[in-house]
Motif scaffolding. Structure first.
Motif, PDB file in Angstrom:
ATOM      1  N   VAL A  55     -45.504 -26.855  21.686  1.00  0.00           N
ATOM      2  CA  VAL A  55     -45.418 -26.109  20.427  1.00  0.00           C
ATOM      3  C   VAL A  55     -45.490 -24.612  20.690  1.00  0.00           C
ATOM      4  CG1 VAL A  55     -46.466 -28.013  19.157  1.00  0.00           C
ATOM      5  CG2 VAL A  55     -47.917 -26.169  20.006  1.00  0.00           C
ATOM      6  N   GLY A  56     -44.848 -23.846  19.807  1.00  0.00           N
ATOM      7  CA  GLY A  56     -44.931 -22.401  19.880  1.00  0.00           C
ATOM      8  C   GLY A  56     -46.313 -21.916  19.490  1.00  0.00           C
ATOM      9  N   PRO A  57     -46.690 -20.712  19.897  1.00  0.00           N
ATOM     10  CA  PRO A  57     -48.039 -20.200  19.592  1.00  0.00           C
ATOM     11  C   PRO A  57     -48.377 -20.212  18.105  1.00  0.00           C
ATOM     12  CG  PRO A  57     -46.954 -18.790  21.200  1.00  0.00           C
ATOM     13  CD  PRO A  57     -45.913 -19.774  20.725  1.00  0.00           C
ATOM     14  N   MET A  58     -47.369 -20.018  17.258  1.00  0.00           N
ATOM     15  CA  MET A  58     -47.618 -20.007  15.823  1.00  0.00           C
ATOM     16  C   MET A  58     -47.468 -21.390  15.193  1.00  0.00           C
ATOM     17  SD  MET A  58     -48.457 -16.949  15.401  1.00  0.00           S
ATOM     18  CE  MET A  58     -48.607 -16.946  13.633  1.00  0.00           C
ATOM     19  N   LYS A  59     -47.144 -22.409  16.031  1.00  0.00           N
ATOM     20  CA  LYS A  59     -47.032 -23.807  15.599  1.00  0.00           C
ATOM     21  C   LYS A  59     -45.908 -24.035  14.601  1.00  0.00           C
ATOM     22  CE  LYS A  59     -51.459 -24.100  14.515  1.00  0.00           C
ATOM     23  NZ  LYS A  59     -52.783 -24.639  14.129  1.00  0.00           N
ATOM     24  N   ARG A  60     -44.982 -23.074  14.473  1.00  0.00           N
ATOM     25  CA  ARG A  60     -43.846 -23.266  13.569  1.00  0.00           C
ATOM     26  C   ARG A  60     -42.638 -23.834  14.300  1.00  0.00           C
ATOM     27  NH1 ARG A  60     -45.568 -18.083  11.131  1.00  0.00           N
ATOM     28  NH2 ARG A  60     -44.110 -16.998  12.523  1.00  0.00           N
ATOM     29  N   ASP A  61     -42.715 -23.890  15.620  1.00  0.00           N
ATOM     30  CA  ASP A  61     -41.579 -24.306  16.431  1.00  0.00           C
ATOM     31  C   ASP A  61     -42.075 -25.274  17.498  1.00  0.00           C
ATOM     32  OD1 ASP A  61     -39.053 -24.428  17.574  1.00  0.00           O
ATOM     33  OD2 ASP A  61     -39.360 -22.636  18.791  1.00  0.00           O
ATOM     34  N   THR A  62     -41.217 -26.188  17.905  1.00  0.00           N
ATOM     35  CA  THR A  62     -41.530 -27.077  19.009  1.00  0.00           C
ATOM     36  C   THR A  62     -40.329 -27.146  19.938  1.00  0.00           C
ATOM     37  OG1 THR A  62     -40.684 -29.136  18.032  1.00  0.00           O
ATOM     38  CG2 THR A  62     -42.950 -28.507  17.474  1.00  0.00           C
ATOM     39  N   LEU A  63     -40.592 -27.508  21.179  1.00  0.00           N
ATOM     40  CA  LEU A  63     -39.509 -27.687  22.138  1.00  0.00           C
ATOM     41  C   LEU A  63     -38.566 -28.787  21.678  1.00  0.00           C
ATOM     42  CD1 LEU A  63     -38.134 -27.215  24.888  1.00  0.00           C
ATOM     43  CD2 LEU A  63     -39.853 -28.729  25.914  1.00  0.00           C
ATOM     44  N   GLY A  64     -39.106 -29.875  21.134  1.00  0.00           N
ATOM     45  CA  GLY A  64     -38.271 -30.956  20.643  1.00  0.00           C
ATOM     46  C   GLY A  64     -37.317 -30.496  19.564  1.00  0.00           C
ATOM     47  N   ARG A  65     -37.813 -29.705  18.625  1.00  0.00           N
ATOM     48  CA  ARG A  65     -36.969 -29.192  17.541  1.00  0.00           C
ATOM     49  C   ARG A  65     -35.883 -28.282  18.100  1.00  0.00           C
ATOM     50  NH1 ARG A  65     -40.586 -26.578  13.507  1.00  0.00           N
ATOM     51  NH2 ARG A  65     -40.980 -28.753  12.942  1.00  0.00           N
ATOM     52  N   LYS A  66     -36.253 -27.442  19.065  1.00  0.00           N
ATOM     53  CA  LYS A  66     -35.272 -26.527  19.649  1.00  0.00           C
ATOM     54  C   LYS A  66     -34.187 -27.297  20.392  1.00  0.00           C
ATOM     55  CE  LYS A  66     -33.238 -22.821  20.876  1.00  0.00           C
ATOM     56  NZ  LYS A  66     -32.425 -22.077  19.859  1.00  0.00           N
ATOM     57  N   LEU A  67     -34.576 -28.286  21.195  1.00  0.00           N
ATOM     58  CA  LEU A  67     -33.584 -29.063  21.940  1.00  0.00           C
ATOM     59  C   LEU A  67     -32.672 -29.823  20.988  1.00  0.00           C
ATOM     60  CD1 LEU A  67     -35.769 -30.502  24.846  1.00  0.00           C
ATOM     61  CD2 LEU A  67     -34.125 -28.615  24.967  1.00  0.00           C
ATOM     62  N   ASP A  68     -33.237 -30.379  19.934  1.00  0.00           N
ATOM     63  CA  ASP A  68     -32.445 -31.129  18.975  1.00  0.00           C
ATOM     64  C   ASP A  68     -31.410 -30.237  18.298  1.00  0.00           C
ATOM     65  OD1 ASP A  68     -31.976 -33.596  17.351  1.00  0.00           O
ATOM     66  OD2 ASP A  68     -32.645 -32.295  15.728  1.00  0.00           O
ATOM     67  N   ARG A  69     -31.841 -29.065  17.849  1.00  0.00           N
ATOM     68  CA  ARG A  69     -30.902 -28.151  17.186  1.00  0.00           C
ATOM     69  C   ARG A  69     -29.880 -27.604  18.173  1.00  0.00           C
ATOM     70  NH1 ARG A  69     -29.712 -25.561  12.744  1.00  0.00           N
ATOM     71  NH2 ARG A  69     -28.965 -23.417  12.781  1.00  0.00           N
ATOM     72  N   LEU A  70     -30.321 -27.331  19.387  1.00  0.00           N
ATOM     73  CA  LEU A  70     -29.433 -26.755  20.391  1.00  0.00           C
ATOM     74  C   LEU A  70     -28.287 -27.705  20.725  1.00  0.00           C
ATOM     75  CD1 LEU A  70     -29.068 -24.311  22.343  1.00  0.00           C
ATOM     76  CD2 LEU A  70     -30.449 -25.573  23.994  1.00  0.00           C
ATOM     77  N   PHE A  71     -28.633 -28.965  21.020  1.00  0.00           N
ATOM     78  CA  PHE A  71     -27.618 -29.898  21.507  1.00  0.00           C
ATOM     79  C   PHE A  71     -26.880 -30.644  20.397  1.00  0.00           C
ATOM     80  CE2 PHE A  71     -30.296 -29.400  25.303  1.00  0.00           C
ATOM     81  CZ  PHE A  71     -29.306 -29.116  26.233  1.00  0.00           C
ATOM     82  N   SER A  72     -27.488 -30.754  19.233  1.00  0.00           N
ATOM     83  CA  SER A  72     -26.806 -31.475  18.159  1.00  0.00           C
ATOM     84  C   SER A  72     -26.106 -30.545  17.178  1.00  0.00           C
ATOM     85  CB  SER A  72     -27.802 -32.355  17.390  1.00  0.00           C
ATOM     86  OG  SER A  72     -28.743 -31.556  16.681  1.00  0.00           O
ATOM     87  N   HIS A  73     -26.388 -29.235  17.245  1.00  0.00           N
ATOM     88  CA  HIS A  73     -25.786 -28.319  16.275  1.00  0.00           C
ATOM     89  C   HIS A  73     -25.183 -27.080  16.943  1.00  0.00           C
ATOM     90  CE1 HIS A  73     -25.066 -26.215  12.524  1.00  0.00           C
ATOM     91  NE2 HIS A  73     -25.773 -25.182  12.974  1.00  0.00           N
ATOM     92  N   GLN A  74     -26.025 -26.279  17.614  1.00  0.00           N
ATOM     93  CA  GLN A  74     -25.545 -24.982  18.087  1.00  0.00           C
ATOM     94  C   GLN A  74     -24.435 -25.111  19.128  1.00  0.00           C
ATOM     95  OE1 GLN A  74     -29.768 -23.786  18.872  1.00  0.00           O
ATOM     96  NE2 GLN A  74     -29.109 -21.818  18.039  1.00  0.00           N
ATOM     97  N   LEU A  75     -24.634 -25.963  20.122  1.00  0.00           N
ATOM     98  CA  LEU A  75     -23.643 -26.081  21.194  1.00  0.00           C
ATOM     99  C   LEU A  75     -22.402 -26.859  20.765  1.00  0.00           C
ATOM    100  CD1 LEU A  75     -25.995 -26.707  24.254  1.00  0.00           C
ATOM    101  CD2 LEU A  75     -24.688 -24.635  23.744  1.00  0.00           C
ATOM    102  N   THR A  76     -22.484 -27.572  19.646  1.00  0.00           N
ATOM    103  CA  THR A  76     -21.326 -28.334  19.168  1.00  0.00           C
ATOM    104  C   THR A  76     -20.539 -27.595  18.092  1.00  0.00           C
ATOM    105  OG1 THR A  76     -22.665 -29.511  17.511  1.00  0.00           O
ATOM    106  CG2 THR A  76     -22.486 -30.515  19.698  1.00  0.00           C
TER     107      THR A  76
END
Length: 311
Positions: free
Chosen positions: A147-168
């Motif tokens: 989790v990010g220091p502010m707990k608003r972000d997680t690695l899982g969320r980032k990977l999911d958005r990166l590979f299922s949305h941003q890179l596509t």
């Protein structure tokens, strides 16, 4: 002097004071630090002699990079990292940047944006840029437990958005239309993600470097350290530092410099400073620990220290 020019000069003076001493080191870190996610093209470009020559030029004269920073719309770490990469690509022989932060729209709705498109070695490349710092709060192999220091972000969320949305995005009809307007028929998409991971310090041992299991999608060479509670930090005897600095963004990515404004003090002094920070903002703080040898400072470690009840 016109009002616009005066405003620009004022902004440049502020950015110069804020960034100038660190620009070459920050550019070097953005390019050469180990990636969180593998990217073979990034490694290839980073190894070119032209990259080292560019970093050396910025060390001698950071003014061109400062001009690039003047185009930042937001003064945050992510935007700063993006512009360091933009500057690198725009100043590499054989690289032609085709677009930056290109919005992909459909029926007046923004679906997302492509961070950077560039031509190199006969192909067009699409990179999604990010700089991330995550603390582990459970199962180390589970991306959602980083989790990010502010707990608003997680690695899982980032990977999911990166590979299922941003890179596509380039594969979508709207993305294809955006590329077509630039005369681009095909792109190769890949992540360009840098940062650092912080494992929880064990109760009986502050830190075991290189022993942290990671999710399989991450690069095993990525930067790692640890996080500990304030009580753990106060009790740890394995941190022989003479100076410290509680880092604020965007200094999170800066290598230590002998001219840094380091505070002389031991764990008692550093703990008191951290406790004071927690009074105003009860979130983890990144602290740099250094040791002075004669007139030279050596960075020992940088780690997050958290309130005792985090997370």
């Amino acid at each position: 002097m016109t009002a616009d020019r005066q405003e620009r000069e004022t902004l440049k003076a502020r950015l110069t004071a804020r960034f100038r001493p660190f620009l070459a080191g920050d550019l070097e870190w953005a390019i050469l630090s180990p990636p969180l996610l593998p990217n073979s093209l990034q490694a290839h470009l980073a190894r070119l002699p032209e990259t080292r020559a560019l970093i050396d030029r910025v060390r001698n004269d950071p003014s061109p990079l400062l001009d690039t920073l003047l185009t930042m719309k937001r003064q945050n770490l992510g935007t700063y990292f993006e512009h360091l990469i933009f500057f690198w690509l725009e100043n590499m022989p054989g690289v032609q940047v085709r677009g930056k932060n290109l919005q992909v729209r459909e029926d007046k709705q923004t679906l997302g944006e492509m961070d950077v498109l560039f031509d190199y070695d006969g192909a067009c490349w699409h990179w999604e840029l990010a700089v991330k710092f995550y603390l582990n709060a459970g199962d180390r192999m589970d991306p959602w437990q980083w989790v990010g220091p502010m707990k608003r972000d997680t690695l899982g969320r980032k990977l999911d958005r990166l590979f299922s949305h941003q890179l596509t995005l380039p594969e979508t009809p709207a993305g294809q239309a955006c590329l077509s307007r630039l005369g681009i028929k095909e792109v190769t998409s890949s992540p360009m993600v840098k940062g650092m991971l912080f494992s929880a310090a064990r109760q009986d041992s502050a830190y075991e470097p290189g022993t942290t299991p990671l999710p399989p999608s991450l690069s095993p060479q990525c930067l790692q350290s640890c996080w500990m509670t304030l009580h753990q930090f106060q009790a740890d005897s394995s941190l022989p530092f003479t100076h410290f600095r509680i880092l604020k963004k965007p200094r999170w990515i800066s290598p230590i410099r002998d001219f840094d404004d380091l505070v002389r003090g031991d764990q008692t002094v550093a703990s008191a400073a951290l406790a004071h920070c927690f009074q105003g903002h009860a979130a983890p703080h990144l602290i740099l620990l250094a040791r002075q040898d004669a007139d030279h400072f050596t960075e020992i470690r940088r780690l997050f220290v958290t309130p005792n009840d985090w997370p």
